[in-house]
Design a protein around this motif. Structure first.
Motif, PDB file in Angstrom:
ATOM      1  N   UNK A   1       0.811  -1.225   0.000  1.00 46.96           N
ATOM      2  CA  UNK A   1       0.000   0.000   0.000  1.00 46.96           C
ATOM      3  C   UNK A   1       0.845   1.276   0.000  1.00 46.96           C
ATOM      4  N   UNK A   2       2.157   1.165   0.188  1.00 48.78           N
ATOM      5  CA  UNK A   2       3.023   2.338   0.261  1.00 48.78           C
ATOM      6  C   UNK A   2       3.831   2.440  -1.024  1.00 48.78           C
ATOM      7  N   UNK A   3       3.853   3.633  -1.615  1.00 49.17           N
ATOM      8  CA  UNK A   3       4.569   3.872  -2.865  1.00 49.17           C
ATOM      9  C   UNK A   3       5.530   5.036  -2.672  1.00 49.17           C
ATOM     10  N   UNK A   4       6.777   4.860  -3.107  1.00 50.80           N
ATOM     11  CA  UNK A   4       7.771   5.934  -3.076  1.00 50.80           C
ATOM     12  C   UNK A   4       8.206   6.229  -4.504  1.00 50.80           C
ATOM     13  N   UNK A   5       8.277   7.508  -4.854  1.00 51.10           N
ATOM     14  CA  UNK A   5       8.675   7.920  -6.201  1.00 51.10           C
ATOM     15  C   UNK A   5       9.834   8.901  -6.113  1.00 51.10           C
ATOM     16  N   UNK A   6      10.760   8.792  -7.045  1.00 55.28           N
ATOM     17  CA  UNK A   6      11.855   9.736  -7.174  1.00 55.28           C
ATOM     18  C   UNK A   6      11.750  10.448  -8.503  1.00 55.28           C
ATOM     19  N   UNK A   7      12.078  11.743  -8.530  1.00 57.57           N
ATOM     20  CA  UNK A   7      11.878  12.516  -9.743  1.00 57.57           C
ATOM     21  C   UNK A   7      13.063  13.367 -10.132  1.00 57.57           C
ATOM     22  N   UNK A   8      12.963  13.919 -11.338  1.00 57.85           N
ATOM     23  CA  UNK A   8      13.984  14.850 -11.819  1.00 57.85           C
ATOM     24  C   UNK A   8      13.966  16.155 -11.044  1.00 57.85           C
ATOM     25  N   UNK A   9      12.919  16.384 -10.228  1.00 56.14           N
ATOM     26  CA  UNK A   9      12.876  17.579  -9.380  1.00 56.14           C
ATOM     27  C   UNK A   9      13.678  17.392  -8.101  1.00 56.14           C
ATOM     28  N   UNK A  10      14.452  16.289  -8.001  1.00 55.85           N
ATOM     29  CA  UNK A  10      15.359  16.006  -6.876  1.00 55.85           C
ATOM     30  C   UNK A  10      14.619  15.678  -5.587  1.00 55.85           C
ATOM     31  N   UNK A  11      13.368  15.314  -5.677  1.00 56.65           N
ATOM     32  CA  UNK A  11      12.578  14.977  -4.499  1.00 56.65           C
ATOM     33  C   UNK A  11      12.229  13.490  -4.477  1.00 56.65           C
ATOM     34  N   UNK A  12      11.957  12.994  -3.269  1.00 60.15           N
ATOM     35  CA  UNK A  12      11.391  11.672  -3.067  1.00 60.15           C
ATOM     36  C   UNK A  12      10.024  11.871  -2.423  1.00 60.15           C
ATOM     37  N   UNK A  13       8.965  11.422  -3.087  1.00 58.85           N
ATOM     38  CA  UNK A  13       7.606  11.592  -2.574  1.00 58.85           C
ATOM     39  C   UNK A  13       7.031  10.245  -2.163  1.00 58.85           C
ATOM     40  N   UNK A  14       6.273  10.241  -1.068  1.00 63.12           N
ATOM     41  CA  UNK A  14       5.639   9.020  -0.582  1.00 63.12           C
ATOM     42  C   UNK A  14       4.130   9.133  -0.713  1.00 63.12           C
ATOM     43  N   UNK A  15       3.516   8.028  -1.140  1.00 64.42           N
ATOM     44  CA  UNK A  15       2.085   8.008  -1.432  1.00 64.42           C
ATOM     45  C   UNK A  15       1.459   6.763  -0.820  1.00 64.42           C
ATOM     46  N   UNK A  16       0.184   6.858  -0.516  1.00 66.82           N
ATOM     47  CA  UNK A  16      -0.615   5.695  -0.148  1.00 66.82           C
ATOM     48  C   UNK A  16      -1.413   5.301  -1.378  1.00 66.82           C
ATOM     49  N   UNK A  17      -1.291   4.024  -1.779  1.00 65.67           N
ATOM     50  CA  UNK A  17      -1.950   3.569  -3.002  1.00 65.67           C
ATOM     51  C   UNK A  17      -3.449   3.850  -2.934  1.00 65.67           C
ATOM     52  N   UNK A  18      -3.967   4.382  -4.017  1.00 69.90           N
ATOM     53  CA  UNK A  18      -5.389   4.717  -4.196  1.00 69.90           C
ATOM     54  C   UNK A  18      -5.807   5.952  -3.408  1.00 69.90           C
ATOM     55  N   UNK A  19      -4.818   6.756  -2.953  1.00 68.90           N
ATOM     56  CA  UNK A  19      -5.130   8.050  -2.355  1.00 68.90           C
ATOM     57  C   UNK A  19      -4.427   9.127  -3.164  1.00 68.90           C
ATOM     58  N   UNK A  20      -5.101  10.269  -3.402  1.00 68.51           N
ATOM     59  CA  UNK A  20      -4.568  11.237  -4.371  1.00 68.51           C
ATOM     60  C   UNK A  20      -3.461  12.135  -3.843  1.00 68.51           C
TER      61      UNK A  20
END
Length: 636
Positions: free
Chosen positions: A34-53
């Motif tokens: 249920x936990x998703x982590x994304x890394x981007x070209x904006x130099x950030x790491x964002x954490x998300x809960x699956x199926x939540x916006x």
């Protein structure tokens, strides 16, 4: 009365805009799914809960794009490697950075936590593999493997699988066989077995006791990027291009193929008998669900509906094939490994003031306190009741766009389809207001269909080539006129901006009376909060009210971003000035400021009713309007 419907086997769960720029890496938490982590070209790491916006937490500190991210098994720590070669480790429960690890001289290709030992491993384009102790004491590599194969000419990656002994600090074995870069490896959950997926479109299984190949599955529709063993080890899932395949390995065979339109899936996880797959494209991340209760995981060999009807494995299964020895995970952690290569002085150095400053600049910004407390904080408290398990995602009803099996079905598909369908009761879907999505393949505010030839009516004779080309040229000329006009308007605003007066440039954009120009300008101004002044708000707020009522999704997004920025920076100032007692004497600057505040307050009151009416929407828009409604609560 509710109507019983047949539910889907695979469906798209959600699509989010994960970063301000392109997404470069992502990972699913394997423990919860249920936990998703994304890394981007904006130099950030964002954490998300699956199926939540909404984003739960945003981790900053990297100064170059994040190339790799990984969560540890309990999902309490996250490690991220950047293009510059730096690695940062954060404690998610404490919402703080633990350490910055330096030592690699090129971008980080891969990272992983040891499943039950206190180590992190990192691989880099500098051809070195480093292991780091989780004590994070000096931030230095405790173990460096050197002499790795140089990048292969096939794609800048390695085409061999190497097995290392961390305790002895040496290579145990090397598995040749792949003819393309190896993208992913996966250990069997309870046997001495390793699976490797490659760009050569094969999956190879390796015996870790005999150090030899067990079997090889060929004929994948594309490069293998994501594989995952079932928790009980009965089968292997492979996330292929737009499909999920279920494999056995002794002998090699395909149990099932499920069509899922997820493109190039980047990671897989399993929870509640559902397989979660995530894929990314540009700044968007999409999540998908496959109901594993309706997928064959053992037994009959499936036919391949994507390429042809030929079985992937020709030989019959051998029930008497010997199984490998089952291993038990040790209860104690691994001992500290010996160094293979002497670490340089730069790697052994103690934390410097530069390191301290670097870590002070690395922050964990909690953006959704409710989800953060629900996911991370309960682990730190004593619970009087059993922990709450996450519920399976409800399957949507089957419709005309069924993803399930490919048609016409072969013998195996007929056997699968003969099973009783899953029946659920679902209320009729609620109608949503029409919104034009923020597509990237056409200009904002324009429809490509307006400039194309009209759809041919069957009764009419076919157009000859000359007539068709004539109509296309007419549409082309019209498109060029529209785009030239827009470019001219933007060039005018840009010319005013060069004078250094942002207020005048915004006024000129408003005077053009073209919302698309206002959107383009606001998208730039929103990136730098210091450009905003009180007099700018008086000009922008009426335009924001128009944007929030637009039918174009990108206009609404820009309006919400600008309004949120104004509320955060100026609403406390406006309310304080309006609540202050009148001054003694004449103060022209104060009177001007008071007038601007009254004007902004009146405009915000007008917008607040609109925001309140839209806060009941579902999805990303509803979430944004609900957040704005909370920020505007003081106006009531």
């Amino acid at each position: 009365m509710a109507t019983p419907v047949v539910t889907k086997t695979a469906w798209k769960l959600q699509e989010i805009v994960a970063h301000a720029s392109n997404v470069s890496s992502l990972v699913l938490g394997k423990a919860s799914g249920r936990l998703l982590a994304t890394g981007g070209d904006d130099c950030r790491v964002n954490l998300w809960s699956i199926n939540k916006p909404n984003c739960i937490m945003s981790l900053t500190g990297h100064t170059s794009p994040v190339e790799s991210v990984r969560l540890n098994t309990p999902e309490e720590l996250i490690v991220a490697g950047s293009q510059s070669g730096s690695i940062r480790v954060w404690d998610l429960e404490a919402a703080k950075i633990l350490r910055t690890l330096m030592g690699h001289k090129a971008n980080i290709c891969s990272l992983d936590f040891h499943p039950y030992g206190e180590f992190v491993a990192s691989g880099s384009q500098d051809t070195n593999i480093k292991t780091w102790a989780q004590g994070w004491g000096l931030g230095s590599a405790d173990h460096t493997q050197v002499g790795s194969s140089p990048p292969s000419p096939l794609g800048g990656s390695w085409i061999r699988v190497r097995l290392w002994d961390l305790t002895a600090g040496k290579m145990m074995s090397e598995f040749p066989g792949h003819t393309g870069p190896v993208n992913v490896v996966e250990f069997h959950p309870n046997e001495y077995l390793l699976a490797s997926g490659s760009s050569d479109r094969t999956i190879r299984f390796w015996d870790l006791e005999k150090f030899q190949v067990v079997s090889c599955i060929e004929g994948e529709p594309g490069p293998v990027r994501s594989i995952l063993f079932n928790p009980d080890g009965c089968c292997l899932y492979s996330g292929c291009q737009d499909s999920l395949r279920v494999y056995g390995w002794e002998p090699e065979r395909c149990f099932d193929v499920v069509l899922v339109h997820w493109g190039k899936v980047a990671d897989l996880a399993i929870c509640n008998d559902q397989l979660i797959g995530v894929a990314f494209s540009q700044s968007n991340v999409s999540s998908y669900v496959v109901d594993l209760t309706r997928v064959t995981r053992t037994g009959t060999v499936a036919q391949d509906p994507v390429q042809d009807s030929r079985p992937l494995a020709q030989q019959p299964p051998h029930p008497s094939a010997p199984l490998r020895r089952i291993y038990e995970r040790p209860s104690t952690t691994c001992s500290k490994p010996q160094r293979v290569k002497q670490n340089s002085e730069s790697e052994r150095r103690s934390p410097s003031s530069e390191d301290d400053r670097d870590e002070r600049e690395s922050r964990a910004e909690i953006q959704n306190a409710e989800d953060y407390n629900e996911i991370f904080q309960p682990k730190n408290s004593i619970s009087r009741t059993p922990p709450r398990r996450s519920e399976p995602f409800p399957a949507p009803p089957e419709d005309g766009e069924s993803w399930g099996r490919a048609w016409p079905p072969g013998p195996f598909q007929l056997e699968v389809l003969s099973r009783p369908p899953v029946i659920t009761s679902t209320p009729a879907p609620k109608a949503e207001p029409a919104i034009f999505p923020a597509t990237r393949n056409e200009p904002i505010g324009l429809k490509a269909s307006d400039f194309l030839p009209a759809v041919k009516i069957p009764q009419q004779a076919e157009l000859v080539d000359e007539d068709a080309m004539s109509q296309i040229r007419k549409g082309h000329d019209t498109m060029c006129v529209v785009l030239t006009s827009r470019h001219k308007n933007l060039d005018t605003v840009r010319g005013v901006w060069t004078t250094g007066d942002i207020k005048t440039s915004v006024d000129s954009a408003v005077a053009i009376n073209d919302l698309s120009v206002v959107v383009d300008l606001l998208n730039i101004v929103n990136q730098k909060a210091s450009l905003w002044k009180l007099d700018l708000c008086t000009t922008v707020l009426p335009q924001i009210e128009k944007l929030l009522q637009s039918k174009y999704e990108s206009y609404v997004q820009t309006g919400c971003t600008s309004l949120k920025l104004i509320l955060q920076r100026f609403l406390p100032l406006i309310t304080d000035i309006l609540a202050a007692p009148p001054s003694v004497g004449v103060d022209i600057s104060r009177e001007e400021r008071l007038h601007k505040c009254r004007l902004c307050y009146k405009q915000l009151k007008s917008i607040s009713s609109l925001v309140k009416s839209k806060s009941g929407l579902s999805g990303r828009h509803g979430s944004a309007f609900r957040e704005l409604h909370l920020l505007m609560a003081s106006l009531d």
